[in-house]
Scaffold this motif. Structure first.
Motif, mmCIF file in Angstrom:
data_model
loop_
_atom_site.group_PDB
_atom_site.id
_atom_site.type_symbol
_atom_site.label_atom_id
_atom_site.label_comp_id
_atom_site.label_asym_id
_atom_site.label_seq_id
_atom_site.Cartn_x
_atom_site.Cartn_y
_atom_site.Cartn_z
ATOM 1 N N GLU A 28 -24.481 -13.036 56.417
ATOM 2 C CA GLU A 28 -24.007 -12.363 55.177
ATOM 3 C C GLU A 28 -24.684 -13.282 54.065
ATOM 4 O O GLU A 28 -24.990 -12.604 53.208
ATOM 5 N N GLN A 29 -24.722 -14.384 53.948
ATOM 6 C CA GLN A 29 -25.448 -15.300 52.993
ATOM 7 C C GLN A 29 -26.612 -15.662 53.181
ATOM 8 O O GLN A 29 -27.486 -16.485 52.181
ATOM 9 N N ALA A 43 -32.341 -24.620 64.059
ATOM 10 C CA ALA A 43 -32.672 -23.468 63.368
ATOM 11 C C ALA A 43 -32.570 -23.826 61.812
ATOM 12 O O ALA A 43 -31.987 -25.022 61.454
ATOM 13 N N PHE A 44 -33.168 -23.212 61.009
ATOM 14 C CA PHE A 44 -32.977 -23.271 59.554
ATOM 15 C C PHE A 44 -32.547 -22.086 58.845
ATOM 16 O O PHE A 44 -32.868 -20.953 59.487
ATOM 17 N N ALA A 45 -31.964 -22.259 57.527
ATOM 18 C CA ALA A 45 -31.583 -21.119 56.887
ATOM 19 C C ALA A 45 -32.070 -20.939 55.528
ATOM 20 O O ALA A 45 -32.326 -21.943 54.986
ATOM 21 N N VAL A 46 -32.391 -19.668 54.999
ATOM 22 C CA VAL A 46 -32.930 -19.208 53.933
ATOM 23 C C VAL A 46 -32.022 -18.424 53.321
ATOM 24 O O VAL A 46 -31.435 -17.623 53.887
ATOM 25 N N GLY A 47 -31.880 -18.568 51.734
ATOM 26 C CA GLY A 47 -31.044 -17.534 51.158
ATOM 27 C C GLY A 47 -31.731 -16.087 51.376
ATOM 28 O O GLY A 47 -32.832 -16.033 51.531
ATOM 29 N N SER A 53 -38.152 -12.434 49.197
ATOM 30 C CA SER A 53 -39.488 -13.072 48.186
ATOM 31 C C SER A 53 -40.574 -13.389 49.257
ATOM 32 O O SER A 53 -41.842 -13.142 49.253
ATOM 33 N N PHE A 54 -40.257 -14.177 50.318
ATOM 34 C CA PHE A 54 -41.213 -14.685 51.587
ATOM 35 C C PHE A 54 -41.758 -13.322 52.042
ATOM 36 O O PHE A 54 -43.073 -13.156 52.209
#
Length: 61
Positions: A28-29, A43-47, A53-54
């Protein structure tokens, strides 16, 4: 939410030979990203806006 509860998937461009790939899981976020060859690593999280944008940048590269 722990990363084990996420629905991970690879890009349709990923081959089946096990080469360098990442998996993503959309929450969701945030969008979570991990190494498909070593899912025990963090793992890593990105908004979600950062992820959009990526993807736009990569799509036009």
């Amino acid at each position: 939410m722990s990363t084990t509860e996420l629905a991970w998937f690879k890009s349709s461009y990923s081959g089946s030979s096990g080469d360098d790939c990442v998996e993503v899981a959309i929450a969701e976020q945030a969008v979570h990203v991990r190494d498909s060859k070593d899912v025990s690593r963090p793992a890593f999280a990105v908004g979600r806006e950062g992820w959009r944008s990526f993807v736009r940048f990569v799509d036009h590269a």
